[in-house]
Write a protein that holds these residues in place. Structure first.
Motif, PDB file in Angstrom:
ATOM      1  N   GLN A  47      22.439   1.164   1.405  1.00  0.00           N
ATOM      2  CA  GLN A  47      21.599  -0.002   1.161  1.00  0.00           C
ATOM      3  C   GLN A  47      22.384  -1.291   1.362  1.00  0.00           C
ATOM      4  OE1 GLN A  47      18.308   0.211   0.543  1.00  0.00           O
ATOM      5  NE2 GLN A  47      18.353   2.449   0.476  1.00  0.00           N
ATOM      6  N   THR A  48      21.648  -2.361   1.559  1.00  0.00           N
ATOM      7  CA  THR A  48      22.174  -3.716   1.677  1.00  0.00           C
ATOM      8  C   THR A  48      21.334  -4.582   0.757  1.00  0.00           C
ATOM      9  OG1 THR A  48      22.817  -3.389   3.987  1.00  0.00           O
ATOM     10  CG2 THR A  48      22.500  -5.660   3.278  1.00  0.00           C
ATOM     11  N   GLY A  49      21.983  -5.506   0.050  1.00  0.00           N
ATOM     12  CA  GLY A  49      21.241  -6.377  -0.846  1.00  0.00           C
ATOM     13  C   GLY A  49      20.128  -7.111  -0.120  1.00  0.00           C
ATOM     14  N   GLY A  50      18.966  -7.269  -0.762  1.00  0.00           N
ATOM     15  CA  GLY A  50      17.850  -8.011  -0.202  1.00  0.00           C
ATOM     16  C   GLY A  50      16.891  -7.183   0.625  1.00  0.00           C
ATOM     17  N   MET A  51      17.179  -5.894   0.799  1.00  0.00           N
ATOM     18  CA  MET A  51      16.284  -5.031   1.568  1.00  0.00           C
ATOM     19  C   MET A  51      16.341  -3.624   1.005  1.00  0.00           C
ATOM     20  SD  MET A  51      18.730  -4.773   4.987  1.00  0.00           S
ATOM     21  CE  MET A  51      17.370  -4.762   6.044  1.00  0.00           C
ATOM     22  N   ARG A  52      15.347  -2.803   1.385  1.00  0.00           N
ATOM     23  CA  ARG A  52      15.336  -1.398   0.980  1.00  0.00           C
ATOM     24  C   ARG A  52      15.223  -0.541   2.227  1.00  0.00           C
ATOM     25  NH1 ARG A  52      10.369  -0.508  -1.974  1.00  0.00           N
ATOM     26  NH2 ARG A  52       9.644  -2.160  -0.636  1.00  0.00           N
ATOM     27  N   ARG A  53      16.104   0.468   2.347  1.00  0.00           N
ATOM     28  CA  ARG A  53      16.052   1.394   3.477  1.00  0.00           C
ATOM     29  C   ARG A  53      15.545   2.739   3.004  1.00  0.00           C
ATOM     30  NH1 ARG A  53      21.018  -0.994   4.438  1.00  0.00           N
ATOM     31  NH2 ARG A  53      21.014  -2.311   6.283  1.00  0.00           N
ATOM     32  N   PHE A  54      14.727   3.384   3.861  1.00  0.00           N
ATOM     33  CA  PHE A  54      14.183   4.702   3.567  1.00  0.00           C
ATOM     34  C   PHE A  54      14.390   5.591   4.784  1.00  0.00           C
ATOM     35  CE2 PHE A  54      11.804   1.594   1.149  1.00  0.00           C
ATOM     36  CZ  PHE A  54      11.825   2.129  -0.133  1.00  0.00           C
ATOM     37  N   ALA A  55      15.018   6.744   4.594  1.00  0.00           N
ATOM     38  CA  ALA A  55      15.258   7.679   5.690  1.00  0.00           C
ATOM     39  C   ALA A  55      14.043   8.572   5.895  1.00  0.00           C
ATOM     40  CB  ALA A  55      16.481   8.538   5.393  1.00  0.00           C
ATOM     41  N   GLY A  70      14.198   5.650  10.206  1.00  0.00           N
ATOM     42  CA  GLY A  70      13.555   5.369   8.937  1.00  0.00           C
ATOM     43  C   GLY A  70      12.920   4.000   8.939  1.00  0.00           C
ATOM     44  N   GLN A  71      12.670   3.479   7.738  1.00  0.00           N
ATOM     45  CA  GLN A  71      12.039   2.173   7.567  1.00  0.00           C
ATOM     46  C   GLN A  71      12.937   1.267   6.744  1.00  0.00           C
ATOM     47  OE1 GLN A  71       8.281   2.461   5.567  1.00  0.00           O
ATOM     48  NE2 GLN A  71       7.256   3.378   7.319  1.00  0.00           N
ATOM     49  N   THR A  72      12.778  -0.028   7.002  1.00  0.00           N
ATOM     50  CA  THR A  72      13.413  -1.042   6.180  1.00  0.00           C
ATOM     51  C   THR A  72      12.327  -2.007   5.727  1.00  0.00           C
ATOM     52  OG1 THR A  72      15.513  -0.870   7.350  1.00  0.00           O
ATOM     53  CG2 THR A  72      15.143  -2.868   6.119  1.00  0.00           C
ATOM     54  N   HIS A  73      12.389  -2.359   4.453  1.00  0.00           N
ATOM     55  CA  HIS A  73      11.434  -3.301   3.862  1.00  0.00           C
ATOM     56  C   HIS A  73      12.214  -4.500   3.350  1.00  0.00           C
ATOM     57  CE1 HIS A  73       8.052  -0.276   3.338  1.00  0.00           C
ATOM     58  NE2 HIS A  73       9.066   0.442   3.790  1.00  0.00           N
ATOM     59  N   VAL A  74      11.782  -5.706   3.743  1.00  0.00           N
ATOM     60  CA  VAL A  74      12.391  -6.940   3.238  1.00  0.00           C
ATOM     61  C   VAL A  74      11.297  -7.700   2.497  1.00  0.00           C
ATOM     62  CG1 VAL A  74      13.627  -9.056   3.812  1.00  0.00           C
ATOM     63  CG2 VAL A  74      14.019  -6.996   5.175  1.00  0.00           C
ATOM     64  N   ALA A  75      11.547  -7.959   1.222  1.00  0.00           N
ATOM     65  CA  ALA A  75      10.565  -8.621   0.356  1.00  0.00           C
ATOM     66  C   ALA A  75      10.277 -10.046   0.846  1.00  0.00           C
ATOM     67  CB  ALA A  75      11.097  -8.657  -1.077  1.00  0.00           C
ATOM     68  N   PRO A  76       9.158 -10.616   0.421  1.00  0.00           N
ATOM     69  CA  PRO A  76       8.838 -11.999   0.796  1.00  0.00           C
ATOM     70  C   PRO A  76       9.946 -12.962   0.373  1.00  0.00           C
ATOM     71  CG  PRO A  76       6.945 -10.961  -0.253  1.00  0.00           C
ATOM     72  CD  PRO A  76       8.104 -10.022  -0.413  1.00  0.00           C
ATOM     73  N   ALA A  77      10.177 -13.967   1.216  1.00  0.00           N
ATOM     74  CA  ALA A  77      11.148 -15.033   0.933  1.00  0.00           C
ATOM     75  C   ALA A  77      12.520 -14.480   0.561  1.00  0.00           C
ATOM     76  CB  ALA A  77      10.616 -15.960  -0.159  1.00  0.00           C
ATOM     77  N   THR A  78      12.980 -13.477   1.311  1.00  0.00           N
ATOM     78  CA  THR A  78      14.243 -12.804   1.008  1.00  0.00           C
ATOM     79  C   THR A  78      15.085 -12.655   2.266  1.00  0.00           C
ATOM     80  OG1 THR A  78      13.176 -11.529  -0.746  1.00  0.00           O
ATOM     81  CG2 THR A  78      15.242 -10.674   0.064  1.00  0.00           C
ATOM     82  N   ALA A  79      16.393 -12.682   2.086  1.00  0.00           N
ATOM     83  CA  ALA A  79      17.327 -12.401   3.178  1.00  0.00           C
ATOM     84  C   ALA A  79      18.227 -11.258   2.741  1.00  0.00           C
ATOM     85  CB  ALA A  79      18.169 -13.629   3.502  1.00  0.00           C
ATOM     86  N   GLU A 142       5.585  -8.802   2.577  1.00  0.00           N
ATOM     87  CA  GLU A 142       6.771  -8.013   2.894  1.00  0.00           C
ATOM     88  C   GLU A 142       6.849  -7.796   4.412  1.00  0.00           C
ATOM     89  OE1 GLU A 142       8.365  -4.206   0.696  1.00  0.00           O
ATOM     90  OE2 GLU A 142       6.630  -3.661   1.916  1.00  0.00           O
ATOM     91  N   ALA A 143       8.059  -7.727   4.957  1.00  0.00           N
ATOM     92  CA  ALA A 143       8.267  -7.364   6.361  1.00  0.00           C
ATOM     93  C   ALA A 143       8.716  -5.911   6.399  1.00  0.00           C
ATOM     94  CB  ALA A 143       9.324  -8.257   7.005  1.00  0.00           C
ATOM     95  N   VAL A 144       8.117  -5.117   7.302  1.00  0.00           N
ATOM     96  CA  VAL A 144       8.449  -3.699   7.426  1.00  0.00           C
ATOM     97  C   VAL A 144       8.807  -3.423   8.879  1.00  0.00           C
ATOM     98  CG1 VAL A 144       7.613  -1.328   7.177  1.00  0.00           C
ATOM     99  CG2 VAL A 144       6.899  -3.080   5.539  1.00  0.00           C
TER     100      VAL A 144
END
Length: 170
Positions: A47-55, A70-79, A142-144
């Protein structure tokens, strides 16, 4: 029409026990198709701060030897934090949102921060060892993205800042 030998969604063919030539049993993970449902993605990954990874596809989930997806999700207004993916090539497909991918271009006299603004349906390629971060400037959504990597696991090297690496990282 013949009767199906598998049930829909099982993800494999239980009647296939030996490879052509009859040289013995095939390892189970490498002898079948795998169906990974959207709700069954594995969050136990780098993982990296500010995002969530899913395999979805990895060595641990399906026995892949050369691929991670997999997928990565970045929350609104987040880096995300700054990071790179080691020797892995990364291909990204934007599913939803308008994520921005930020890196330093050091091909000129002075390094310049470059921001790739993307939208659904866009693709991004990240070469090995290139430091970058993902940003989601949208305040409400959220950005996916879907990610494919040339390694079987998600290599993530988190960095204290965004900087250009030497041409030969080894």
């Amino acid at each position: 029409m013949s009767e199906s030998l598998t049930n829909p969604g099982e993800g494999f063919h239980p009647h296939l026990h030996e490879p052509p030539g009859g040289t013995g049993p095939v390892p189970p993970l490498r002898a079948r198709l795998h169906h990974i449902r959207a709700g069954a993605l594995d969050g136990d990954t780098a993982q990296t701060g500010g995002m969530r990874r899913f395999a979805a596809v990895s060595g641990s989930t399906v026995g892949s030897e050369k691929l991670w997806m997999g997928q990565t999700h970045v929350a609104p207004a987040t880096a995300s934090s700054n990071h790179h993916h080691g020797a892995s090539e990364t291909a990204i497909y934007v599913v939803s949102g308008h994520p921005e991918f930020v890196f330093l271009d050091d091909s000129g006299a002075e390094p310049e921060e470059i921001r790739l603004r993307t939208g659904p349906g866009d693709y991004v390629f990240v070469p090995p060892f290139v430091p970058h971060r993902e940003e989601n400037p949208d305040p409400g959504d959220e950005a996916v993205v879907v990610i494919a990597r040339s390694t079987q696991e998600a290599i993530v090297v988190n960095l204290p800042e965004l900087y250009a690496l030497p041409a030969d990282p080894g």
